[in-house]
Motif scaffolding. Sequence first.
Motif: not given
Lengths: 336, 896
Positions: B448-465
């Motif tokens: 699994s390759l996962q990328w978590t992006y948290t630009p601010s405390k309000k936003v969370n973007l999570w991607n995985s393959i």
Amino acid sequence: MKTINYISLFILCLLLQTCIEPFDPKIAPAPQHLVVEGLITNQNKSHVIKLSFLKNINIVKAEGLSKADVRVIDNNGIEYVFKEKNRGEYHSDSIQFLAQIGNIYTLKIVTKEGKVYQSSPEKMLPQPTINSIYNVYNDENSEEEGFYIYIDIKDNPEEGNSYRWESTYYSIKPRCRELTTLCCELCWKIYRVPNRIMISEDKYYNNMNSTMEVFRVPYDSRSSAFVNIEQYSMTTSSYQFWSQLKKQIANVGSIFDPIPSSIGGNMECKTEPNEKVYGCFSVSSYSLISYSVRRDYITRNPITENLPPLPPGPPSCNPCDESLSSTKIKPTGWKF
Amino acid sequence: MFKSLFLTIISLLTLVFQLQAQEIILPPTDTVKLIDLLQNFEKEKNIKCYYKNEWLKDLKGIEIKVKDTLIEEALKELLIPSKLKLIRYTINEYLILPEKEANYLISDTTELNSFRKLAFKKSIFFVFKGEVVDQSNKKPIPGVSIQEESKKIGTITDSLGRFELSMSKGKQRILFNMLGYKQQQITIILDKNLERQIMFEPDASQLAEVMIFGEAKDSQLKVSEIGMTKVNLQSLRKLPSFMGETDVVKSIIMLPGVSSVGEGATGFFVRGGTIDQNLILFDDVPIYNSSHLFGMFSIFHPDYAKDFVFYRGGIPVKYGGRISSVLDIKSKEGDFEKIRGRGGLSILTNRFSIEGPIVGKKLSFNFATRIVYTDWFLKLSGIKSLQNTKANFQDFNLRLDYKPSEKHKISFINYWGRDYLKLASDSLSLLGINGGSTIIKYSNLCSSLQWTYTPSKKVNLWNSINYSNYKSDIINPDFNPFEIRTGVSNLVQKTNFEYLLTNSNKFSLGLENNFFRINPGNLRGLSSSNITPIKVLPEQGLESAFYIAHDWQIIPLITINYGTRYSRFAFLGPSERYQYKDNLLANNFTILDTVSYSSNQVVYSYGGFEPRISLVLRLNEKNSLKFNYNRTRQYIHLMSNTTSSLPIDRWKLSDEFVKPQIADQYAIGFFRSSISNQWVFSWELYHRDIQNPIDFRGGAEVLLNKNIETSILQGQGKAQGSEWMIKKTNGKVNGWISYAYSQSLIKLDGVHPDDKINNGNWYPSIADRPHQLNLALSYQATRRWNIAINFVYNTGRPITYPNGRYTFNGLPVLNYEFRNLDRIPDYHRLDLSFTFEPNLTKNKKWESSWNFSIFNVYGRRNPFSVYFKGNESSMQAYQLSILGVAFPSITYNFKF
């Protein structure tokens, strides 16, 4: 070492091999369902159709279906009547009825109450070509030790061919009735492995030269073993019945076992389509292969019965019993 | 003590004042109101005073001399007639309070430090949020329970250790609790939205309180999901375990509504669902066989797996593809600060794990392995039939985590494990091929390759393959050697986006694509074999899903979570499809034709919405009610007509014949916790309707069957039950007792007589276990010794007994007419474990513990199955039990 053995007992269980014990479940009485057992071959003999009812699992004797009209109809519409000899046992007339390879046969039963049961049409399929027959001695482990007989067959190209083998190993009995009395006449011991069903599967071996294990002769003597191998062809529905039966017999309650089910045959009730009918009506071509196995080259001693010495005085003798395990009729092909 | 602190502060303040001292002249008049004076004073000196107007409005100003006087002195002087007190709060901020309130404030020094615009205004809510991190390694800690002192409000930290609470303004005392960490208490003054980082100190001895199933305290009341359990694996350490290995799957079976298939069998049943209806995710990779050695162990390394969340109801929209439950297991990210290791040794199993930073403090690794090797042991046994038996497995885990900045995190997670078993006996006779010994090999590969992006405390973007590949091999090495292979591979892409609109509104949406490729089975001869190869055509399919959900705390007492998932599945070519006469699938004699489909051509497709809604009503601080409705859809099915799942089991995708399984679950739950939160009581009722559950025709062949559709029957299913649980979460003695009453039925009533099972009536499914009692207790006897027991009781599983017999060709034949109407004897078992921790010193370099476990203490021979054997004259039933003896084990665990 004792503790190790104790621990290995756990591992034994762990490997799903043991911890089997008898158990008495409550089982409901059996319903009245018809069971059909019929086999017709191209042999020149009287063929038997047995009709009985399902019995409770701890009851030995089955109740036969009497006074039914039993007939086999071929693809030309000719009907052959089977007559009841014993209760529930219907025999063909060996002169009138001779089944032939390539013909299609249907079994039709009408009970005295007017219920009609019928089989699916079954075709008599031909025998395969046998390329060779040979045996291999295997002593890998004591339980399975013996001479394994293999048959190399050239399968017919037509799909849906399967074969079944029933083998019988004959040896001359040294004693009759009791171990201390000789036999008054020549008496053969019959050895079969009834619980081992040997069937080929067309899906694995279609149109190819293939090798099938058909029998295992135990190493119980140094003298040659004589084996009669009966080879039957099978239609698809007959094969399905036998393979399900084989699975049921192989069922040892392990996690590998499929969920048990009733074995579906090729019979149905025409008057009451929802009524269950069990058993199978098979149509097979037949051939007998006699084969002997040399056993004198094995250095190990055979596992033989321990025969007690004969009592002193003039030897007494007992007659040879006709049973499933002994016969005084010389087996076909016997040449020793 | 407070007094001395107060004095210190006053003297400090005085020091500051003196530095600021300068001349101020106030108008010398007695007609001026105090309030005006203050306002002038504020303006001139650029200071700010806080007070309520009503306290000052009637007071007159007095003349004071401010020259050479400190501001504070001047203010105090001004306030003399008012009997109000002055508190200096910051350099230029002052509080003016009635005496009573001032004393209260002064007595609590913490408040002085953080006091701001003390809101003597209207009462409103503020948000207190932040994250909880481990003091030692600065890693966020999920699952921490956070509670306001009065326990009216609480939450748990999310997967990133974050939390958010909405509370009324003013002084709030907040408790932070987590197993394995010291409890923390902080006091905040909430006069605006506040953010804090909470450092959590690990509890070195971990002895004071061992919480079995370290579910965050009181979380049952707070979280809107019903039927959800969150477990930290550390908390399972002291539970009795088989051969001393903490096991995720075995612990799940201790929950109400979950039952095991049997000893030595893979998988588990959840609320009357079959084993393939459970979605098992290991770091978001779907797992197709979660067991080693036929379920004796699960594939999750106990030191590498960190925690898991188990949903048996209330499945969030982000999960899909299976209809009964979700088991979401997460591994531990490597330590970013220092190298740490753990391990365990027992008679047969060895495990080890090591973690630590690689480059700087941005990249970390965690590696774990386990090896079970029994060959030597079996050889030693001296039992001949066992000497040819082998049972080994290995697994390897490696994860890398890279945190280039606060906002980004990239994880690369891998698992590989394999089993090798050699059974001496002929276990394959069911295949119609006669063989001697059998080798079974199977392996799982997960990545699994996962990328978590948290630009601010309000936003969370999570991607995985994610990629999962399960392969199994059955080899018959003897005469006519052959090999049968089956497998399934699954490539998954996931995107999840979460947006915290306000503290009481969270939106999440996401996308998921699953590409499946199944090898249903192929047989080939090995070396000299002349077996005709059989290849059942591979199956391919794509499941795509989109989802959206809204978490909304309408008022503090009502929380709703609603959303939907839309999934679409396409069975893809290349494929050769059979066409049946009149759609009669009863046997393969009705095949009319085959139609070819080219690569990636859609053969058949399905799609539909999966609405889900959960509602929590907090009746009061102790009681809450939860409601839930779920729809789930499943497009991949396990084809198994054996009692338990075999490594050679075959998976099947939905196609024109096999319809997707769809479940609708309705649940209601009542939860009550005691004030102290020591006790939690829960009661859940559920009903589930299943469309198209799968069962098989009698005598169906599954493996190597090219016309598998002719073996499958689909009908209707339903399951319902009631689950009670009482749990004590802390103290010397803790644990739980649960009881569940349930029913799981299936109805196969096709048009054709062959399409009916049990005459088309409802009958118990294989997963039906009406009574189920679980008890888990842990007792901290002394600081070093812990004793734990498990007790399990289940009604025996349904089984088919023969209803009669007949003789065919001299062979006794049993007739099994009605399916699953009988039951094997009940299952019960008691396990015991003792954990000893020799060294309790804090901050030691090497920590170790000994675990002594006895599995099945009273050696109950729980029947795994019942079968009948006999000859023409007699027929006897036998029961087969696995692990029918007390099984002791000893494990040495270490940590550095």
